[in-house]
Design a protein around this motif. Structure first.
Motif, PDB file in Angstrom:
ATOM      1  N   VAL A 691       4.007  -7.788  -1.568  1.00 17.76           N
ATOM      2  CA  VAL A 691       3.844  -7.710  -3.024  1.00 17.76           C
ATOM      3  C   VAL A 691       5.324  -7.001  -3.414  1.00 17.76           C
ATOM      4  O   VAL A 691       5.957  -6.796  -2.427  1.00 17.76           O
ATOM      5  CB  VAL A 691       2.745  -6.317  -3.449  1.00 17.76           C
ATOM      6  CG1 VAL A 691       3.312  -6.214  -4.997  1.00 17.76           C
ATOM      7  CG2 VAL A 691       1.718  -7.089  -3.305  1.00 17.76           C
ATOM      8  N   THR A 699       6.840  -1.829  -7.491  1.00 10.47           N
ATOM      9  CA  THR A 699       6.411  -2.855  -6.249  1.00 10.47           C
ATOM     10  C   THR A 699       5.502  -1.826  -5.770  1.00 10.47           C
ATOM     11  O   THR A 699       4.208  -2.183  -6.013  1.00 10.47           O
ATOM     12  CB  THR A 699       7.955  -3.239  -5.788  1.00 10.47           C
ATOM     13  OG1 THR A 699       8.675  -3.936  -6.038  1.00 10.47           O
ATOM     14  CG2 THR A 699       7.069  -4.531  -4.199  1.00 10.47           C
ATOM     15  N   ARG A 701       4.155   0.498  -7.586  1.00 11.31           N
ATOM     16  CA  ARG A 701       3.003   0.679  -8.556  1.00 11.31           C
ATOM     17  C   ARG A 701       1.732  -0.430  -8.486  1.00 11.31           C
ATOM     18  O   ARG A 701       0.698  -0.755  -7.561  1.00 11.31           O
ATOM     19  CB  ARG A 701       2.783   0.974  -9.755  1.00 11.31           C
ATOM     20  CG  ARG A 701       3.563   2.545  -9.900  1.00 11.31           C
ATOM     21  CD  ARG A 701       3.399   2.606 -11.437  1.00 11.31           C
ATOM     22  NE  ARG A 701       4.492   1.520 -12.168  1.00 11.31           N
ATOM     23  CZ  ARG A 701       5.868   1.939 -12.164  1.00 11.31           C
ATOM     24  NH1 ARG A 701       5.809   2.909 -11.538  1.00 11.31           N
ATOM     25  NH2 ARG A 701       6.419   1.137 -12.839  1.00 11.31           N
ATOM     26  N   LEU A 702       2.614  -2.148  -7.667  1.00 11.23           N
ATOM     27  CA  LEU A 702       1.648  -2.867  -7.622  1.00 11.23           C
ATOM     28  C   LEU A 702       1.106  -2.885  -6.648  1.00 11.23           C
ATOM     29  O   LEU A 702      -0.619  -3.257  -6.420  1.00 11.23           O
ATOM     30  CB  LEU A 702       2.665  -4.169  -8.233  1.00 11.23           C
ATOM     31  CG  LEU A 702       1.552  -5.644  -7.628  1.00 11.23           C
ATOM     32  CD1 LEU A 702       0.852  -5.806  -9.047  1.00 11.23           C
ATOM     33  CD2 LEU A 702       2.508  -6.361  -8.128  1.00 11.23           C
ATOM     34  N   LYS A 705      -1.911  -0.792  -6.255  1.00 15.36           N
ATOM     35  CA  LYS A 705      -2.845  -1.457  -7.663  1.00 15.36           C
ATOM     36  C   LYS A 705      -3.452  -2.851  -6.895  1.00 15.36           C
ATOM     37  O   LYS A 705      -5.034  -2.452  -7.397  1.00 15.36           O
ATOM     38  CB  LYS A 705      -2.324  -1.765  -9.245  1.00 15.36           C
ATOM     39  CG  LYS A 705      -3.146  -2.585  -9.778  1.00 15.36           C
ATOM     40  CD  LYS A 705      -2.988  -3.375 -10.424  1.00 15.36           C
ATOM     41  CE  LYS A 705      -3.110  -4.355 -11.369  1.00 15.36           C
ATOM     42  NZ  LYS A 705      -2.787  -4.901 -12.522  1.00 15.36           N
ATOM     43  N   THR A 706      -3.085  -3.363  -5.962  1.00 15.12           N
ATOM     44  CA  THR A 706      -3.874  -4.118  -4.719  1.00 15.12           C
ATOM     45  C   THR A 706      -4.842  -3.780  -3.851  1.00 15.12           C
ATOM     46  O   THR A 706      -5.595  -4.211  -4.442  1.00 15.12           O
ATOM     47  CB  THR A 706      -2.545  -5.230  -4.446  1.00 15.12           C
ATOM     48  OG1 THR A 706      -1.514  -5.685  -5.447  1.00 15.12           O
ATOM     49  CG2 THR A 706      -2.965  -6.523  -3.541  1.00 15.12           C
ATOM     50  N   VAL A 766      -0.917 -10.165 -11.548  1.00 16.76           N
ATOM     51  CA  VAL A 766      -0.285  -9.658 -11.226  1.00 16.76           C
ATOM     52  C   VAL A 766       1.746  -9.920 -12.566  1.00 16.76           C
ATOM     53  O   VAL A 766       1.499 -10.710 -12.853  1.00 16.76           O
ATOM     54  CB  VAL A 766       0.774 -10.661  -9.955  1.00 16.76           C
ATOM     55  CG1 VAL A 766       2.471 -10.250  -9.852  1.00 16.76           C
ATOM     56  CG2 VAL A 766      -0.284 -10.581  -9.054  1.00 16.76           C
ATOM     57  N   ASP A 767       1.960  -9.003 -13.135  1.00 15.33           N
ATOM     58  CA  ASP A 767       3.212  -8.594 -13.618  1.00 15.33           C
ATOM     59  C   ASP A 767       3.822  -9.615 -13.441  1.00 15.33           C
ATOM     60  O   ASP A 767       4.487  -9.701 -12.519  1.00 15.33           O
ATOM     61  CB  ASP A 767       3.711  -7.407 -13.780  1.00 15.33           C
ATOM     62  CG  ASP A 767       2.275  -6.410 -14.234  1.00 15.33           C
ATOM     63  OD1 ASP A 767       1.355  -6.571 -14.676  1.00 15.33           O
ATOM     64  OD2 ASP A 767       2.353  -5.067 -14.480  1.00 15.33           O
ATOM     65  N   TYR A 770       7.508 -10.292 -10.763  1.00 12.69           N
ATOM     66  CA  TYR A 770       6.448  -9.974  -9.733  1.00 12.69           C
ATOM     67  C   TYR A 770       6.107 -10.617  -8.929  1.00 12.69           C
ATOM     68  O   TYR A 770       5.407 -11.952  -8.971  1.00 12.69           O
ATOM     69  CB  TYR A 770       5.297  -8.950  -9.685  1.00 12.69           C
ATOM     70  CG  TYR A 770       6.589  -7.231  -9.959  1.00 12.69           C
ATOM     71  CD1 TYR A 770       6.848  -6.248  -9.136  1.00 12.69           C
ATOM     72  CD2 TYR A 770       5.826  -6.913 -11.510  1.00 12.69           C
ATOM     73  CE1 TYR A 770       7.890  -5.000  -9.396  1.00 12.69           C
ATOM     74  CE2 TYR A 770       6.833  -6.232 -11.339  1.00 12.69           C
ATOM     75  CZ  TYR A 770       7.698  -4.724 -11.018  1.00 12.69           C
ATOM     76  OH  TYR A 770       7.695  -3.748 -10.991  1.00 12.69           O
TER      77      TYR A 770
END
Length: 782
Positions: A691, A699, A701-702, A705-706, A766-767, A770
């Motif tokens: 990511v 990044t 946080r994502l 989350k992943t 995915v926002d 990103y």
């Protein structure tokens, strides 16, 4: 000179359409092959390249091209295209309501159906086709031509000739010159023999006595190389057995050819291709890991197969690649030699695929589509009924495991061919050598040289120079110094775009990032404390080259790394000089470690074997052992024998110990134990989910989350045997202004891993700003 216009003549590209019938796929590469390749790897759809980007995300030129093509469509087709989203919406309503829009690999809205089979095939075709065939619209590639003058009307009678040319003596001289050279010659050649004006040529053509035709010229860069005579070799018993087994192999058969360096693996390849190409009339592909190895490989195969060999790799111009591709597609040439993209060569009736140095990580594509040429070779061979030969002195652990399990056939060449013997390998413990030198902040020239080239290695170099023998020195770090550090506060110059230190290059003098190519002038003072005591730390090939030139002023030294081989023929020129005996010491990075065969090289020195041995990557030890074994194999290939000296601070490391004894099996046994707990390939299958984004916290946080999304998916789906590890920052945390975190997915079953990875790419949101990339079976985790 263009003698009809008075302008200088140059070869003119003329459009030529593909030969009919035109297939969407090169040669026998059809949809079933590409789908089978994806199914074999159970790979998730790769990150969407430009062919799948929405129009707004494409470059301005691509948007214009697409809009111009859309305007050219009939009105009914445009209405149908415009109405497509509405019909899709109605279908979703019938199926039970609208689904929430999701974002896939690069953050564009899509659902699972967005990544259609056609689009995935489009990605693969971008790799399979030369650049000249991947432009917007219907590609019409240009062929290189030259203007040829040929006799249009013969004049056998001398009297008639006197009458026709009574007032045109220059036309007569040109006409008779054309007759003397066989009635056909290029205008450029004729003008070199007999200078004449454009009006003379125009008059000869206007009277119908001669005509100008456009002749297609093949842009083959290897035609100018002198073809060496084929050397007659008598195969050894192991070579003969290997060729016999391969000749009897069933279509789709895969064999791992494990032979020590210098054992004659190339001879096995050539003998196999003799039977496949010359005797059976089929075609073949030969893959090499480095562009630097291509000239030597091409020379060896051209010596046997002549002009049947075509070259495909990225260092060629677009025109040269297109001409080679077209010659293969038409059947004019039947052997394709090149790097990983050559696996897509448009050959029909394929009989054999050779993957030389199959362990090399360069066979894995680093961007979408992330294919591995070795895996594609196996799938293509199975589809087209060809035989695959995977050759290496140090096979990858995955291939070795497949051979031991019976999935591949194992063929061995345990000894060197002819009178050559494996070189003696000795270790120089740099810890002991450093202890002999008193510490100094500014060592003199002798002390600095001894820190780079130990006394035993320096003595061995001097002996080779006295005996007019050649030496190879390996240092897998280019530049002059690894980094520049302030001696007052300890600050290190780092890249503003990447979390990596800047490497000091002396020619030209600058600080360079080897990831994003950012460059800046050398600093005179520390930006942090203002101190002027800046020190260069670590060795690079530029610094070692300078030291060698100062210590051995009469030695002819050549350096081979990315900085000296950026030119098109730079690799070839350096290696040709070595082969001609014009180089005494060849210094370089890993590109000199494999595939080179110079009988007069009797010494190989490894300046620093510890470069890369402790990287945070589960393959670090394997790569170190392979590099040391491969470079050691460059020595002793002739009757003079050879010697190898490895400088290291870790002489007890199993990669170094096994390289010293040339014991591949002992290394495999010890390395596999380390891959069992914790488990890593080949014990299981692995996918690396990366990511990235421009915001560090976002990044992280994502990535969190992943990982949580994957855990929920595995729990709710009742999926067993799949493990999620992470998230964690990547070892190189920031590259090209993007922060990078990764999550590892492990599974003992390839099918389960593929399904989880595919579902992640197609369903995970995915926002914007990103990216999420899934690298299946990664060759590195950096």
């Amino acid at each position: 000179m263009d003698l009809l216009s008075g302008r200088p003549e140059r070869d003119k590209p003329t459009p030529e359409r593909l030969p009919a019938p035109v297939s969407r796929f090169p040669g026998e590469l059809d949809a079933s092959f590409l789908s089978d390749a994806a199914d074999r790897r159970r790979a998730s759809p790769p990150a969407v390249p430009r062919v799948q980007l929405p129009l707004a995300r494409r470059s301005r030129g691509e948007r214009r091209a697409r809009l111009s093509r859309a305007r050219a469509l009939p009105q009914q087709a445009r209405d149908r295209h415009r109405d497509r989203p509405c019909r899709a919406a109605r279908r979703r309503e019938v199926q039970g309501g609208h689904r929430r829009a999701r974002r896939c690999a690069i953050g564009r809205p899509a659902d699972a159906r967005a990544l259609s089979v056609d689009r995935r095939l489009g990605i693969a075709l971008r790799c399979a086709l030369p650049a000249a065939l991947t432009g917007a619209g219907v590609p019409v590639p240009a062929r290189k031509t030259r203007r040829v003058l040929q006799i249009g009307h013969e004049l056998p009678s001398l009297l008639r000739r006197d009458r026709i040319f009574a007032r045109a003596p220059q036309q007569r001289a040109l006409y008779e010159l054309l007759e003397a050279v066989g009635g056909c010659a290029t205008i450029e050649h004729l003008h070199e023999q007999l200078p004449f004006s454009p009006s003379v040529l125009r008059g000869l053509v206007a009277r119908g006595l001669a005509e100008i035709v456009e002749e297609t010229v093949s842009r083959d860069p290897f035609l100018s190389r002198e073809r060496r005579a084929a050397v007659a070799h008598v195969p050894t018993d192991p070579q003969r057995r290997a060729v016999h087994r391969l000749a009897l192999a069933e279509p789709g058969h895969v064999a791992l050819l494990h032979g020590v360096t210098g054992s004659g693996k190339t001879l096995v390849y050539i003998e196999l291709l003799r039977r496949v190409v010359l005797d059976e009339g089929k075609s073949a592909i030969v893959l090499v890991p480095e562009i630097a190895l291509t000239p030597q490989t091409v020379d060896r195969f051209r010596a046997v197969f002549g002009d049947q060999v075509a070259v495909l790799h990225s260092a060629l111009s677009d025109g040269e690649r297109y001409d080679a591709w077209l010659a293969l597609r038409k059947g004019e040439k039947r052997i394709a030699v090149g790097a990983r993209s050559a696996i897509f060569a448009p050959l029909r009736n394929l009989g054999a695929i050779v993957v030389d140095e199959e362990h090399e990580s360069s066979y894995k594509q680093g961007e979408a589509p992330r294919y591995h040429a070795r895996e594609v070779a196996i799938v293509r061979a199975r589809t087209e009924g060809a035989v695959v030969v995977l050759g290496s002195a140090t096979p990858s652990l995955e291939s070795w495991t497949n051979a031991r399990s019976g999935k591949y056939e194992l063929l061995t060449l345990p000894e060197r061919a002819g009178v050559a013997q494996l070189p003696k390998v000795a270790v120089v413990d740099l810890r002991a050598e450093r202890a002999k030198t008193p510490p100094s902040e500014t060592p003199d020239a002798d002390a600095a040289f001894a820190m780079a080239v130990s006394p035993p290695l320096a003595h061995a170099l001097r002996q080779r120079l006295e005996r007019s023998e050649q030496s190879i020195l390996l240092l897998n770090r280019r530049g002059y110094a690894a980094f520049v550090q302030c001696n007052t506060c300890g600050d290190v110059a780092t890249c503003p775009n990447c979390s990596i230190s800047l490497t000091y290059h002396r020619t030209p003098e600058r600080l360079v990032c080897h990831y994003c190519q950012h460059a800046e002038p050398l600093r005179s003072t520390c930006p942090r404390c203002g101190g002027a005591r800046l020190r260069q730390r670590g060795l690079g090939t530029q610094q070692v080259e300078r030291m060698l030139a100062e210590r051995f002023p009469n030695a002819r030294i050549a350096r081979m790394d990315v900085d000296t081989t950026s030119g098109k023929w730079a690799h070839t020129e350096i290696l040709d000089r070595v082969a001609a005996g014009e180089v005494d010491i060849l210094l370089g990075t890993q590109m000199i470690a494999k595939g080179l065969d110079f009988p007069n090289v009797t010494l190989v020195g490894v300046i620093d074997a510890d470069v890369g041995i402790n990287l945070p990557d589960f393959r670090a030890s394997e790569r170190c052992f392979q590099l040391l074994s491969q470079v050691a194999g460059r020595a002793g290939r002739g009757p003079k024998g050879g010697e190898v000296l490895i400088q290291t601070r870790a002489p007890t490391h199993h990669a170094v110990r096994c390289a010293v004894t040339h014991d591949y099996r002992a290394f495999v046994d010890e390395e596999l134990k380390g891959r069992a707990h914790p488990p890593y390939p080949p014990t299981l299958r692995l996918a690396n989910v990366v990511v990235s984004g421009t915001q560090e916290e976002g990044t992280a946080r994502l990535a969190t989350k992943t990982a949580a999304w994957l855990h929920r998916l595995i729990t709710k789906g009742g999926i067993t045997g799949v493990t999620v590890i992470g998230p964690a920052p990547c070892p190189v945390e920031r590259v090209k202004q993007r922060w990078r975190w990764h999550v590892l997915i492990k599974s003992e079953r390839a099918g389960e891993l593929g399904r989880v990875a595919r579902y992640l790419v197609e369903r995970f949101s995915v926002d914007a700003g990103y990216r999420l990339t899934v690298d299946r079976d990664p060759v590195a985790l950096l």
